[in-house]
Design an enzyme around this catalytic site. Sequence first.
Site, PDB file in Angstrom:
ATOM      1  N   HIS A  73      45.216  42.145  19.934  1.00  0.00           N
ATOM      2  CA  HIS A  73      46.422  42.561  20.669  1.00  0.00           C
ATOM      3  C   HIS A  73      47.366  43.347  19.755  1.00  0.00           C
ATOM      4  O   HIS A  73      47.816  44.445  20.106  1.00  0.00           O
ATOM      5  CB  HIS A  73      47.108  41.304  21.233  1.00  0.00           C
ATOM      6  N   GLU A  74      47.662  42.755  18.598  1.00  0.00           N
ATOM      7  CA  GLU A  74      48.619  43.439  17.707  1.00  0.00           C
ATOM      8  C   GLU A  74      48.030  44.759  17.214  1.00  0.00           C
ATOM      9  O   GLU A  74      48.740  45.754  17.100  1.00  0.00           O
ATOM     10  CB  GLU A  74      49.000  42.551  16.517  1.00  0.00           C
ATOM     11  N   GLY A 127      53.840  34.596  18.524  1.00  0.00           N
ATOM     12  CA  GLY A 127      52.487  34.652  17.976  1.00  0.00           C
ATOM     13  C   GLY A 127      52.341  35.586  16.788  1.00  0.00           C
ATOM     14  O   GLY A 127      51.812  35.205  15.742  1.00  0.00           O
ATOM     15  N   ALA A 128      52.820  36.809  16.952  1.00  0.00           N
ATOM     16  CA  ALA A 128      52.613  37.801  15.907  1.00  0.00           C
ATOM     17  C   ALA A 128      53.425  39.036  16.254  1.00  0.00           C
ATOM     18  O   ALA A 128      53.982  39.127  17.353  1.00  0.00           O
ATOM     19  CB  ALA A 128      51.135  38.173  15.809  1.00  0.00           C
ATOM     20  N   MET A 129      53.461  39.994  15.308  1.00  0.00           N
ATOM     21  CA  MET A 129      54.272  41.190  15.529  1.00  0.00           C
ATOM     22  C   MET A 129      53.563  42.429  14.992  1.00  0.00           C
ATOM     23  O   MET A 129      53.051  42.435  13.877  1.00  0.00           O
ATOM     24  CB  MET A 129      55.639  40.989  14.842  1.00  0.00           C
ATOM     25  N   GLU A 130      53.603  43.468  15.823  1.00  0.00           N
ATOM     26  CA  GLU A 130      52.777  44.660  15.594  1.00  0.00           C
ATOM     27  C   GLU A 130      53.420  45.724  14.703  1.00  0.00           C
ATOM     28  O   GLU A 130      53.058  46.902  14.808  1.00  0.00           O
ATOM     29  CB  GLU A 130      52.455  45.284  16.956  1.00  0.00           C
ATOM     30  N   ASN A 131      54.326  45.360  13.787  1.00  0.00           N
ATOM     31  CA  ASN A 131      54.965  46.354  12.916  1.00  0.00           C
ATOM     32  C   ASN A 131      53.944  47.365  12.406  1.00  0.00           C
ATOM     33  O   ASN A 131      52.855  46.998  11.988  1.00  0.00           O
ATOM     34  CB  ASN A 131      55.585  45.656  11.710  1.00  0.00           C
TER      35      ASN A 131
HETATM   36  N1  B3K Z   1      55.778  42.438  20.393  1.00  0.00           N
HETATM   37  C1  B3K Z   1      55.782  41.102  19.847  1.00  0.00           C
HETATM   38  C2  B3K Z   1      56.676  40.169  20.572  1.00  0.00           C
HETATM   39  C3  B3K Z   1      58.060  40.205  20.102  1.00  0.00           C
HETATM   40  C4  B3K Z   1      58.864  39.108  20.760  1.00  0.00           C
HETATM   41  C5  B3K Z   1      60.297  39.277  20.479  1.00  0.00           C
HETATM   42  N2  B3K Z   1      61.095  38.236  21.076  1.00  0.00           N
HETATM   43  C6  B3K Z   1      54.432  40.511  19.814  1.00  0.00           C
HETATM   44  C7  B3K Z   1      53.499  41.010  20.832  1.00  0.00           C
HETATM   45  O1  B3K Z   1      53.688  40.906  22.011  1.00  0.00           O
HETATM   46  O2  B3K Z   1      52.537  41.596  20.455  1.00  0.00           O
HETATM   47 ZN    ZN Z   2      52.349  42.507  22.460  1.00  0.00          ZN
END
Ligand code: B3K
Ligand code: ZN
Length: 866
Positions: free
Chosen positions: A303-304, A267-271
């Site tokens: 969420h992110e 879905g997305a990534m919280e960098n």
């Molecule tokens: N932390 C990421 C998920 C990464 C998945 C890697 N296979 C998105 C999330 O849960 O917010």
């Molecule tokens: Zn997450």
Amino acid sequence: MLDALQSLAHPAATRRSDYVAPAWSIPDIRLHFDLDPTATRVRATLSVERTAGRHDPLRLDGAGQALLSVTVDGIATDDWRIEGEQLVIPLAGDAHVVTTEVEIAPDRNTQLMGLYASNGILCTQCEAEGFRRITYFPDRPDVLSRYSVTMAADKLRFPVLLANGDPIGAGDLDDGRHWAEWNDPFPKPSYLFALVAGDLAVNRGAFTTRTGREVSLGIWVREADLAKTGHALHALELAMAWDERVYGRDYDLDVFNIVAVDDFNFGAMENKGLNIFNSRYILADPDTATDYDYDAISTVVAHEYFHNWSGNRVTCRDWFQLSLKEGFTVYRDQGFSADQGSAAVKRIEDVRTLRAAQFPEDAGPLAHPVRPESYLEISNFYTATIYNKGAELIRMLATMLGPVAFRAGCELYFDRFDGTAATCEDYVACMEEASGVDLAQFRLWYSQAGTPRVSASLTQQPGGGRAELRLAQQVPATPGQPVKSPMVLPLRLKLFAAASGRALVEEQLALLTDTSETIVFDGLTERAILSINRGFSAPVIVESDRTAEELAFLSAHDDDPFARYEAMQQLMLDTLVAGAVSGGHGHHHAVVTAIAQILADPDLDPAFVAEAVLLPSESFIGDQMATVEPDAIFAAREALRTEIGRQLADQWRHAYDTAPPEPYAYTPAAKGRRRVRSVALSYIAASGAADAASIAFAQFESADNMTDRQGALTTLSNGTAMERERALDQFYDRYAGNSLVLDKWFQTQALATRDDTAAVVAALAGHPDFTLANPNRARSLIGAFGANQRSFHVAGGAGYRFLADQLIALDRLNPQTAAKLLPPLGRWRRFAEDRSTLMRAELERIVATPGLSKDLFEQASKSLEG
Ligand code: B3K
Ligand code: ZN
């Protein structure tokens, strides 16, 4: 070479018990990128410091890159070796500066892990172990470093250059290239690193924190998509304010950027400071996104964002602690979404998700605890158990501790572990310390897999009087865990008077801690009806001996909306399971009456009504049966749908007509009305009404929004009327070139309840718009088909062969996405022999495929064993 082959054949497991703290810390890293899609050079300069008392060489993880040079303290060296996926450098002193230079090829990166290209945008994905595909580094979440990043790229193709943290500088270079520098002052693990280069436009917003920090917000997309970013930006602003208000958490940098890309594994990534999103969770306008899409965007954006504290400021010590950030953050996003509209409907949706995705996982070969003990490939553990069951654990803590102690526990946790890598145990210990509640038994929720089953039986003296509630729990055996201990189960319960409907015993929280317990209620004056696990206070399966009449009473009168929904579901389930087993009609009448009552209740929120009258899914019905019989389940469900459609024909027409199309608005009330209309339309169609297809087609053609258009398309695509093809063709033509909407076109057909769906899906796999290279597209066809129980399990095994063929092909491109789509095949033990033999054969074919990834190998081999 032999070693490499052997290790592929039997990948080694990583175990939680083997955790060892890092031998070297890396307080600072400087990265320089010379960006080019075919050949990107990465120079990484690491300040490394030896952990006191350790004598290990420096070990840096790296994969899929060409190592060009190594220098130590500014001097080129060849005193290093490669061991598996590690660069090993013997270092004499306690502190050094190590520089490596590597080359990588983003445009050949089909795994979408590390630095890759998506429609001309260069972007990164590092969680869990993607950073090692960019440069050599200790790619583990407990090594926290301050990152300073410079990058250079062609200015025409990549006018925008973004990375984590704050922008420091930018400028032009001679050769048509330009550069930018970004600095992230917060130490972070490598999985939170991010970089983006591309031709992007921005929708900017601003947010002022409680403490007066002016934060510049930016949502970056292709110019053509800019008009579709308003909803995401608004959701972000709401989420920032909510986290301040509800958890006391403020944002901590001057910029917060989000970039949307089309090719993304999840879905997305919280960098940190630079979230990267799957474009489906950013882009929305009424013509292309459904209400469901809008809601999902709000949830994922929130969420992110919430990860900035639960995940980034406090991160995970190792990947076994993944639920520490994911379960907690899901719980936080659920709370946020509940506050945006109807909390009751949100709770129902969350429980439906849990039952659809997590319960089967917990009951199957891939069952694992919320804090797993071992893995072959960590990507396989981003599961419904870690996320959704993990969120239920946090919810139980909040229930047991109460809001004040729960909030105090969260604050203690954030304060104590800020800037560090923590464990699930650290979190529970904070909750214990803040509340004074002994959570020793609660910790079993982290270590024991399997969904507890609770039997609840209320016996009472005739005519009222003393009642006894007998509760018993059983936690089923799961792979590797044959014997379980009883857990603490917080069960909200209440007793109603059968005759008057009033409360006989007000709601109370019962903690079931033993294998069995009896609760006595004295002096009741009327016959009591049990309402239990209200609000779904514990993520368990309740088996009660309540009669159809009692369930019907609760479905009409319970004052807890979730319990009301639940009673309805139970009534439907009992009927459907009986129908699937015996072909009989069970309690059809009771179900129809209960639905009629819901439809007639003027006080109910339409969104709740739409949820309450929906039948349980085919797979959930199957989960209740000793052996899943897909055709019998489908037949029983269709028979009940037809009956509900026919007997309540007037009510459905009324519901459909009294919520006539209105100009589109994204408000809770308008959303609720659209939802009711779409359910009513599906029951009108189920009744076999002659004009159903023309009503649906008229809705399809006149709709001014995607929710209504897709609702009509779904109804048509399930049927055989000639309008079906016209609608599918028109939909396709209208949205040609819009990949997110074409995903819906594929998905709707893959989910269709028609007899020929398996053949339609196989043909769609050859459609010019189908590609395995884009995860959304792969999921829209293959993932949806795997979720279509009856069609996937079509007699003869064509569905199984199709899935296995697709997974083997996808595995060569993108192992992570392939592995995610395997579970429907892994459920073979739940089916009769004709099907289970065929399913197992496909799993064996997958496992025997030469060159299989660790990801798919782990899922397929565990599915065979478990
Ligand atoms: N932390 C990421 C998920 C990464 C998945 C890697 N296979 C998105 C999330 O849960 O917010
Ligand atoms: Zn997450």
